[in-house]
Scaffold this active site. Structure first.
Site, short mmCIF file in Angstrom:
data_model
loop_
_atom_site.label_atom_id
_atom_site.label_comp_id
_atom_site.label_asym_id
_atom_site.label_seq_id
_atom_site.Cartn_x
_atom_site.Cartn_y
_atom_site.Cartn_z
N HIS A 162 0.87 -1.20 0.00
CA HIS A 162 0.00 0.00 0.00
C HIS A 162 0.90 1.24 0.00
O HIS A 162 1.48 1.60 1.01
CB HIS A 162 -0.90 -0.01 1.25
N HIS B 172 1.65 5.36 -1.66
CA HIS B 172 1.28 6.55 -2.43
C HIS B 172 2.52 7.16 -3.06
O HIS B 172 3.42 7.61 -2.34
CB HIS B 172 0.61 7.59 -1.52
C1 NCD Z 1 -3.41 8.98 2.30
C2 NCD Z 1 -2.98 10.04 1.31
O1 NCD Z 1 -2.45 11.06 1.74
O2 NCD Z 1 -3.17 9.84 0.11
N1 NCD Z 1 -3.42 9.56 3.61
C3 NCD Z 1 -3.37 8.89 4.79
O3 NCD Z 1 -3.47 9.55 5.83
N2 NCD Z 1 -3.21 7.59 4.84
C4 NCD Z 1 -4.72 8.43 1.90
C5 NCD Z 1 -5.11 7.17 2.60
O4 NCD Z 1 -4.54 6.11 2.39
O5 NCD Z 1 -6.04 7.24 3.42
ZN ZN Z 2 -3.20 5.06 1.69
#
Ligand code: NCD
Ligand code: ZN
Length: 337
Positions: free
Chosen positions: A13, A15
């Site tokens: 997981h 980003h």
């Molecule tokens: C994530 C993001 O910034 O994209 N933020 C987080 O607090 N985890 C989004 C997510 O996975 O909820």
């Molecule tokens: Zn996330």
């Protein structure tokens, strides 16, 4: 043990964002991880094959010569059968966000029952569903309140593989054990911190994320499941970089940035509890088995030696503050082949 060799660590997981931020953070994952599941919450969301393939290209350009596979995800919406057939070979799964639950999720789902035809097709086609499982209730109860929806989906679609993303509660660990088609990811920060670390003393924006860190007993349940390499649990960093100006401000964005230190910090944590032998399963083997994937080969040696986490990561006009900024860890990645 003063050293451990990890084979093909995976971050289930992640980003990576886009543009300049993507150029800064991508190598900070692709150096040490063999693969990662790439979240589709860009603006606009990655919700069609064309934009997904273009995003994948941008990521592979940013990773340079690193041995690394981005496992792509579509942003959940109601898809036609033709769209799913076309996308299937290019994706690991589809990520569902309740509308407005977290960063860039405004285009998410408003009511689960309205989108069941898509769940049915995904079940029949063997496409996994990844879920940000939070309601719009009181912040500490949002995950707990969502568990009934996980249970409903697990029963109604018994062949649909459902991943409860970034679980933060003991109740979620319990539920995961009760359904064969429910599995989960857990982040580094949720194995280490509680709400006290975020807001119990001086407010720490760099530990603020969704779902918010919970109670000590929740952290304990998550930690035990990770340390014992619970076969349904996978590491998913949810490393979510935001520019410094969006974290150290009034109205701080949710997300903790952990990619560059995740493997070293996990080794330190598992070593502290005498469970280093289980790190391989948590960091790769469980995910390989649950998703039926064979990652690219990458050997990462982690050693008991000091690693000073940089105060900030900078480049491409961006500044991101990592968890443990400026602190010294006892373990470090010492070799990557
Ligand atoms: C994530 C993001 O910034 O994209 N933020 C987080 O607090 N985890 C989004 C997510 O996975 O909820
Ligand atoms: Zn996330």
């Amino acid at each position: 043990m003063n050293e451990i060799t990890l084979h093909s660590p995976l971050d289930m997981h992640l980003h990576l964002r886009d543009e300049e931020m993507m150029k800064l953070v991508t190598p900070l994952t692709t150096e040490t991880f063999s693969g990662a599941v790439i979240m589709p919450n860009l603006v606009p969301p990655v919700d069609n094959l064309k934009s997904l393939l273009a995003y994948r290209e941008r990521i592979t350009a940013a990773q340079g010569s690193d041995v690394f596979e981005p496992y792509m995800m579509l942003f959940f919406r109601q898809y036609t059968e033709a769209e799913l057939v076309e996308a299937k070979e290019h994706i690991l799964g589809i990520k569902l966000y309740p509308a407005g639950a977290t960063t860039n999720s405004e285009a998410g789902v408003k009511a689960l029952d309205a989108v069941e035809p898509t769940f049915k097709m995904m079940e029949e086609m063997g496409i996994p569903l990844m879920v940000h499982g939070e309601t719009h209730g009181f912040v500490m109860d949002r995950e707990k309140e969502f568990l009934a929806s996980y249970e409903y989906l697990a029963k109604k679609f018994p062949k649909l593989q459902i991943t409860m993303e970034h679980i933060t509660t003991a109740d979620a660990v319990d539920l995961m054990g009760r359904y064969e088609n429910l599995r989960a990811t857990v982040t580094l920060q949720h194995l280490i911190i509680t709400l006290d670390d975020v807001a119990g003393g001086m407010l720490n924006p760099h530990l603020f994320c969704k779902p918010i860190a919970k109670r000590p007993e929740d952290r304990e349940a998550l930690l035990q499941a990770a340390l014992e390499a619970n076969p349904s649990l996978m590491f998913g960093s949810d490393s979510a970089p935001h520019p410094l100006s969006k974290k150290e401000c009034c109205g701080c964005a949710a997300g903790v940035f952990t990619s560059p230190l995740a493997i070293a910090r996990l080794a330190q944590l598992f070593d502290k509890h005498g469970k280093l032998d289980n790190l391989q399963a948590f960091l790769s083997d469980n995910a390989q088995r649950l998703y039926g994937i064979t990652p690219l080969e990458k050997k990462v040696i982690v050693s008991k030696q000091a690693f000073v986490v940089p105060a900030a990561y900078e480049g491409h006009g961006q500044t991101v503050i990592p968890m443990h900024a400026g602190e010294t860890l006892d373990w470090a990645v010492s070799s990557i082949t």
